[in-house]
Design a protein around this motif. Structure first.
Motif, PDB file in Angstrom:
ATOM      1  N   VAL A 143       0.836  -1.200   0.000  1.00 23.15           N
ATOM      2  CA  VAL A 143       0.000   0.000   0.000  1.00 23.15           C
ATOM      3  C   VAL A 143       0.867   1.246   0.000  1.00 23.15           C
ATOM      4  O   VAL A 143       0.609   2.207  -0.737  1.00 23.15           O
ATOM      5  CB  VAL A 143      -0.963  -0.016   1.206  1.00 23.15           C
ATOM      6  CG1 VAL A 143      -1.554   1.365   1.451  1.00 23.15           C
ATOM      7  CG2 VAL A 143      -2.074  -1.024   0.967  1.00 23.15           C
ATOM      8  N   LYS A 144       1.900   1.260   0.825  1.00 22.91           N
ATOM      9  CA  LYS A 144       2.808   2.414   0.876  1.00 22.91           C
ATOM     10  C   LYS A 144       3.457   2.645  -0.486  1.00 22.91           C
ATOM     11  O   LYS A 144       3.562   3.787  -0.957  1.00 22.91           O
ATOM     12  CB  LYS A 144       3.880   2.199   1.937  1.00 22.91           C
ATOM     13  CG  LYS A 144       3.354   2.191   3.360  1.00 22.91           C
ATOM     14  CD  LYS A 144       4.474   1.912   4.355  1.00 22.91           C
ATOM     15  CE  LYS A 144       3.951   1.863   5.780  1.00 22.91           C
ATOM     16  NZ  LYS A 144       5.033   1.556   6.757  1.00 22.91           N
ATOM     17  N   ASN A 145       3.894   1.574  -1.118  1.00 29.46           N
ATOM     18  CA  ASN A 145       4.533   1.692  -2.429  1.00 29.46           C
ATOM     19  C   ASN A 145       3.549   2.185  -3.493  1.00 29.46           C
ATOM     20  O   ASN A 145       3.915   2.969  -4.379  1.00 29.46           O
ATOM     21  CB  ASN A 145       5.136   0.354  -2.854  1.00 29.46           C
ATOM     22  CG  ASN A 145       6.348  -0.017  -2.023  1.00 29.46           C
ATOM     23  OD1 ASN A 145       7.003   0.848  -1.430  1.00 29.46           O
ATOM     24  ND2 ASN A 145       6.657  -1.300  -1.966  1.00 29.46           N
ATOM     25  N   ALA A 146       2.314   1.718  -3.407  1.00 29.19           N
ATOM     26  CA  ALA A 146       1.298   2.146  -4.382  1.00 29.19           C
ATOM     27  C   ALA A 146       1.012   3.633  -4.241  1.00 29.19           C
ATOM     28  O   ALA A 146       0.877   4.349  -5.247  1.00 29.19           O
ATOM     29  CB  ALA A 146       0.023   1.335  -4.198  1.00 29.19           C
ATOM     30  N   LEU A 147       0.927   4.125  -3.013  1.00 25.39           N
ATOM     31  CA  LEU A 147       0.697   5.554  -2.801  1.00 25.39           C
ATOM     32  C   LEU A 147       1.884   6.365  -3.292  1.00 25.39           C
ATOM     33  O   LEU A 147       1.710   7.420  -3.925  1.00 25.39           O
ATOM     34  CB  LEU A 147       0.451   5.826  -1.313  1.00 25.39           C
ATOM     35  CG  LEU A 147       0.227   7.286  -0.933  1.00 25.39           C
ATOM     36  CD1 LEU A 147      -0.973   7.881  -1.665  1.00 25.39           C
ATOM     37  CD2 LEU A 147       0.048   7.420   0.586  1.00 25.39           C
ATOM     38  N   ARG A 148       3.075   5.879  -3.038  1.00 27.37           N
ATOM     39  CA  ARG A 148       4.280   6.558  -3.536  1.00 27.37           C
ATOM     40  C   ARG A 148       4.278   6.592  -5.062  1.00 27.37           C
ATOM     41  O   ARG A 148       4.603   7.620  -5.673  1.00 27.37           O
ATOM     42  CB  ARG A 148       5.523   5.836  -3.013  1.00 27.37           C
ATOM     43  CG  ARG A 148       6.824   6.581  -3.259  1.00 27.37           C
ATOM     44  CD  ARG A 148       7.998   5.853  -2.620  1.00 27.37           C
ATOM     45  NE  ARG A 148       7.828   5.712  -1.181  1.00 27.37           N
ATOM     46  CZ  ARG A 148       7.656   4.557  -0.548  1.00 27.37           C
ATOM     47  NH1 ARG A 148       7.633   3.415  -1.241  1.00 27.37           N
ATOM     48  NH2 ARG A 148       7.507   4.513   0.759  1.00 27.37           N
ATOM     49  N   ALA A 149       3.894   5.494  -5.682  1.00 23.35           N
ATOM     50  CA  ALA A 149       3.845   5.437  -7.150  1.00 23.35           C
ATOM     51  C   ALA A 149       2.798   6.402  -7.696  1.00 23.35           C
ATOM     52  O   ALA A 149       3.022   7.052  -8.725  1.00 23.35           O
ATOM     53  CB  ALA A 149       3.550   4.011  -7.607  1.00 23.35           C
ATOM     54  N   ASN A 150       1.653   6.495  -7.025  1.00 21.56           N
ATOM     55  CA  ASN A 150       0.625   7.459  -7.442  1.00 21.56           C
ATOM     56  C   ASN A 150       1.179   8.874  -7.448  1.00 21.56           C
ATOM     57  O   ASN A 150       0.944   9.654  -8.385  1.00 21.56           O
ATOM     58  CB  ASN A 150      -0.568   7.417  -6.473  1.00 21.56           C
ATOM     59  CG  ASN A 150      -1.499   6.255  -6.703  1.00 21.56           C
ATOM     60  OD1 ASN A 150      -1.303   5.461  -7.631  1.00 21.56           O
ATOM     61  ND2 ASN A 150      -2.502   6.131  -5.865  1.00 21.56           N
ATOM     62  N   THR A 151       1.891   9.215  -6.383  1.00 24.21           N
ATOM     63  CA  THR A 151       2.417  10.574  -6.251  1.00 24.21           C
ATOM     64  C   THR A 151       3.486  10.853  -7.296  1.00 24.21           C
ATOM     65  O   THR A 151       3.514  11.933  -7.903  1.00 24.21           O
ATOM     66  CB  THR A 151       2.976  10.771  -4.830  1.00 24.21           C
ATOM     67  OG1 THR A 151       1.960  10.439  -3.866  1.00 24.21           O
ATOM     68  CG2 THR A 151       3.408  12.211  -4.612  1.00 24.21           C
ATOM     69  N   GLU A 152       4.351   9.889  -7.524  1.00 25.08           N
ATOM     70  CA  GLU A 152       5.389  10.061  -8.549  1.00 25.08           C
ATOM     71  C   GLU A 152       4.772  10.196  -9.935  1.00 25.08           C
ATOM     72  O   GLU A 152       5.226  11.018 -10.748  1.00 25.08           O
ATOM     73  CB  GLU A 152       6.352   8.875  -8.503  1.00 25.08           C
ATOM     74  CG  GLU A 152       7.221   8.857  -7.240  1.00 25.08           C
ATOM     75  CD  GLU A 152       8.024   7.584  -7.092  1.00 25.08           C
ATOM     76  OE1 GLU A 152       7.834   6.650  -7.918  1.00 25.08           O
ATOM     77  OE2 GLU A 152       8.846   7.508  -6.155  1.00 25.08           O
ATOM     78  N   ALA A 153       3.724   9.426 -10.208  1.00 24.22           N
ATOM     79  CA  ALA A 153       3.048   9.522 -11.506  1.00 24.22           C
ATOM     80  C   ALA A 153       2.391  10.887 -11.671  1.00 24.22           C
ATOM     81  O   ALA A 153       2.397  11.465 -12.768  1.00 24.22           O
ATOM     82  CB  ALA A 153       2.011   8.411 -11.637  1.00 24.22           C
ATOM     83  N   ALA A 154       1.838  11.411 -10.587  1.00 24.46           N
ATOM     84  CA  ALA A 154       1.220  12.736 -10.636  1.00 24.46           C
ATOM     85  C   ALA A 154       2.258  13.797 -10.972  1.00 24.46           C
ATOM     86  O   ALA A 154       2.016  14.688 -11.798  1.00 24.46           O
ATOM     87  CB  ALA A 154       0.544  13.049  -9.304  1.00 24.46           C
ATOM     88  N   LEU A 155       3.420  13.710 -10.344  1.00 23.64           N
ATOM     89  CA  LEU A 155       4.479  14.680 -10.619  1.00 23.64           C
ATOM     90  C   LEU A 155       4.958  14.575 -12.066  1.00 23.64           C
ATOM     91  O   LEU A 155       5.191  15.593 -12.722  1.00 23.64           O
ATOM     92  CB  LEU A 155       5.639  14.468  -9.648  1.00 23.64           C
ATOM     93  CG  LEU A 155       5.363  14.889  -8.193  1.00 23.64           C
ATOM     94  CD1 LEU A 155       6.468  14.389  -7.279  1.00 23.64           C
ATOM     95  CD2 LEU A 155       5.227  16.402  -8.105  1.00 23.64           C
ATOM     96  N   LEU A 156       5.081  13.353 -12.569  1.00 25.53           N
ATOM     97  CA  LEU A 156       5.476  13.164 -13.960  1.00 25.53           C
ATOM     98  C   LEU A 156       4.446  13.735 -14.923  1.00 25.53           C
ATOM     99  O   LEU A 156       4.785  14.223 -16.003  1.00 25.53           O
ATOM    100  CB  LEU A 156       5.703  11.680 -14.248  1.00 25.53           C
ATOM    101  CG  LEU A 156       6.983  11.067 -13.684  1.00 25.53           C
ATOM    102  CD1 LEU A 156       6.997   9.556 -13.912  1.00 25.53           C
ATOM    103  CD2 LEU A 156       8.223  11.715 -14.318  1.00 25.53           C
ATOM    104  N   ALA A 157       3.185  13.708 -14.507  1.00 25.25           N
ATOM    105  CA  ALA A 157       2.113  14.253 -15.342  1.00 25.25           C
ATOM    106  C   ALA A 157       2.061  15.787 -15.285  1.00 25.25           C
ATOM    107  O   ALA A 157       1.324  16.403 -16.053  1.00 25.25           O
ATOM    108  CB  ALA A 157       0.774  13.668 -14.916  1.00 25.25           C
ATOM    109  N   GLY A 158       2.817  16.373 -14.350  1.00 23.78           N
ATOM    110  CA  GLY A 158       2.830  17.826 -14.238  1.00 23.78           C
ATOM    111  C   GLY A 158       1.912  18.383 -13.170  1.00 23.78           C
ATOM    112  O   GLY A 158       1.710  19.605 -13.102  1.00 23.78           O
ATOM    113  N   VAL A 159       1.348  17.521 -12.325  1.00 24.73           N
ATOM    114  CA  VAL A 159       0.439  17.981 -11.272  1.00 24.73           C
ATOM    115  C   VAL A 159       1.207  18.846 -10.272  1.00 24.73           C
ATOM    116  O   VAL A 159       2.294  18.483  -9.834  1.00 24.73           O
ATOM    117  CB  VAL A 159      -0.215  16.783 -10.559  1.00 24.73           C
ATOM    118  CG1 VAL A 159      -0.991  17.227  -9.331  1.00 24.73           C
ATOM    119  CG2 VAL A 159      -1.131  16.039 -11.524  1.00 24.73           C
TER     120      VAL A 159
END
Length: 210
Positions: A143-159
């Motif tokens: 779960v921790k890794n999935a949340l971290r991946a969500n956040t990293e993906a958001a940053l890559l998307a420009g959020v």
């Protein structure tokens, strides 16, 4: 042409996310919206920004503004016991529950409609029980890794903030941009307007020094 994918980036620490969720919940009945919980604090750090609750004066204004928006929209909003608070437990609970509309709804309702604390697994235990999510699942590395991946993906998307609704490659930031997003969703040509396109290349006239 296929309809553009919809992705919504949010954090439970944000009352503006709560207000936009109430609208997106209705939209999700018509078309799928990927619900992506992210760590707003990590986004702020990545962009070297301060959150509105971290700036004296702006904090009180923001709280009054969101309460005014809620009342104007007919939404029940009651602040939790303290704000800002650490939202990691709430975000991880959401991920552990599959980031489903029901999970998002239950957690937002607990924190922002009922005004309950959402800063620990213990505080959220009634919500976890209702969602049938055991405490050890919330604390799991997966779960921790999935949340971290969500956040990293958001940053890559420009959020750069929450809430952010992405319609294909286009980002719409904030509850107050919701009508703009709906208009663009219904009329894609809106973003192809010559003046809208010119803004992509608008020169920077001056830059503030550190």
């Amino acid at each position: 042409m296929s309809a553009p994918a919809l992705r919504w980036y949010f954090d439970f620490v944000s009352p503006f996310s709560y207000l936009q969720w109430r609208k997106l919940r209705e939209l999700s009945h018509e078309r799928p919206v990927a619900l992506v919980p992210i760590v707003f604090g990590a986004v702020l750090s990545a962009h070297a920004h301060k959150g509105p609750a971290e700036i004296p004066g702006k904090r009180e204004f923001t709280y009054r503004h969101v309460l005014w928006q809620a009342r104007r929209e007919g939404a029940r909003l009651r602040f939790p016991p303290a704000h800002p608070f650490n939202p990691l437990a709430a975000l991880r609970l959401c991920v552990a529950a599959g980031s489903t509309p029901a999970a998002v709804d239950a957690i937002f309702d607990w924190i922002w409609s009922q005004g309950q604390a959402g800063d620990s697994v213990e505080a959220l235990s009634p919500v976890a029980a209702a969602l049938d999510v055991p405490a050890d699942a919330v604390a799991s590395e997966a779960v921790k890794n999935a949340l971290r991946a969500n956040t990293e993906a958001a940053l890559l998307a420009g959020v750069f903030g929450v809430p952010t609704l992405c319609i294909g490659p286009h980002m719409f930031w904030g509850n107050d941009a919701h009508d703009f997003a709906l208009d663009a969703l219904q009329h894609p040509e809106l973003l192809e307007d010559p003046e809208m396109q010119r803004l992509k290349q608008l020169p920077i006239g001056v830059q503030r020094r550190g």
